[in-house]
Design a protein around this motif. Sequence first.
Motif, PDB file in Angstrom:
ATOM      1  N   SER A  62       1.004  -1.206  -0.224  1.00  0.00           N
ATOM      2  CA  SER A  62       0.069  -0.329   0.291  1.00  0.00           C
ATOM      3  C   SER A  62       1.154   1.586  -0.109  1.00  0.00           C
ATOM      4  O   SER A  62       2.046   1.453   0.506  1.00  0.00           O
ATOM      5  CB  SER A  62      -0.775   0.460   1.420  1.00  0.00           C
ATOM      6  OG  SER A  62      -0.435   0.515   2.722  1.00  0.00           O
ATOM      7  N   ASP A  84       1.014   3.418   1.620  1.00  0.00           N
ATOM      8  CA  ASP A  84       1.644   3.308   3.216  1.00  0.00           C
ATOM      9  C   ASP A  84       2.675   2.500   3.559  1.00  0.00           C
ATOM     10  O   ASP A  84       3.442   3.185   5.010  1.00  0.00           O
ATOM     11  CB  ASP A  84       0.330   2.856   4.829  1.00  0.00           C
ATOM     12  CG  ASP A  84      -0.239   4.536   5.267  1.00  0.00           C
ATOM     13  OD1 ASP A  84       0.219   5.536   5.146  1.00  0.00           O
ATOM     14  OD2 ASP A  84      -0.839   3.950   6.536  1.00  0.00           O
ATOM     15  N   ASP A  85       2.761   2.031   2.952  1.00  0.00           N
ATOM     16  CA  ASP A  85       4.114   1.321   3.034  1.00  0.00           C
ATOM     17  C   ASP A  85       5.282   1.698   3.060  1.00  0.00           C
ATOM     18  O   ASP A  85       6.475   1.804   3.322  1.00  0.00           O
ATOM     19  CB  ASP A  85       4.460  -0.352   2.797  1.00  0.00           C
ATOM     20  CG  ASP A  85       3.466  -1.336   3.280  1.00  0.00           C
ATOM     21  OD1 ASP A  85       3.104  -1.105   4.274  1.00  0.00           O
ATOM     22  OD2 ASP A  85       3.038  -1.760   2.450  1.00  0.00           O
TER      23      ASP A  85
END
Lengths: 175, 175
Positions: free
Chosen positions: A70, A72-73
Amino acid sequence: MESEPTRVMVAVNESTLKGYPHASISSKKAFEWTLKKIVRSNTSGFKLLLLHVQVQDEDGFDDMDSIYASPDDFRQMRERNKAKGLHLLEFFVNKCHEIGVGCEAWIRKGDPTEVICHEVRRVRPDFLVVGSRGLGPFQKVFVGTVSEFCVKHAECPVITIKRSAEESPQDPADD
Amino acid sequence: MESEPTRVMVAVNESTLKGYPHASISSKKAFEWTLKKIVRSNTSGFKLLLLHVQVQDEDGFDDMDSIYASPDDFRQMRERNKAKGLHLLEFFVNKCHEIGVGCEAWIRKGDPTEVICHEVRRVRPDFLVVGSRGLGPFQKVFVGTVSEFCVKHAECPVITIKRSAEESPQDPADD
């Protein structure tokens, strides 16, 4: 009254052997040499400008085992890398604080040679200290040397501090 | 108690424009930079090692109009040249004395690049300061640069101090 302190930029990077938060042998040597031989007891006469350039490729390589699922990663990875760089700078800033010499430390991303020269133009230090592995001509073909590039291209005086033989690891390309 | 003073070798030479006892623009600049940016008020923390290399060919050229009729004439010429070099060093030693920084000054004859590197091996300074005319690549083809040779070959850290543009004479090869 003394004039403005002499502003010494010191380029620092992480160890190829131990990684963050450990500093490379040669950048630690350059830093310690500056304190011992230049600053000495005159702590109010100098200000150290500590620049750490994070190499993008190396960061990527460190994260070869990571899985990105994602956006976010990626954000987390960037924050992790930033935190690692901050730990490295913390080591040098703490040392300056112990001794009582003024300092500023910051991180930039990119190719060390270009970024160091760019930051020299921006910050205008009185001179630049860079560590060097002290490699011979044959070893240099494979690893390139940041110090030689800076000596040629940085728009301020540059002093290169080589590791001593006994400080060098088994593979001289390591640092 | 402070440790041994930092030993800074400064290579000085005579002006190509005014000759002895005048120092070259770039070596005067290198000397003054060292005092202002490194030594600062910490005069007991440093010792300057002032090396002047007399170039044999230049001395010969200066004496193109002389007539040598006896062995004594040659001896006199050698003594005159030595006296000229001493006058040059006197300028730098007087400055050190005024400021109160310890120094040693001496003269060697020969090729500046080789002699400086030889004296570095013999005297083992903490670092070497050399002035530079700051020539571009095309100008360098014709005049050679002592500073670049020292950066590559001297067995100690080397810092090169360039003349500023406004200090440079009309012909940048002059100094």
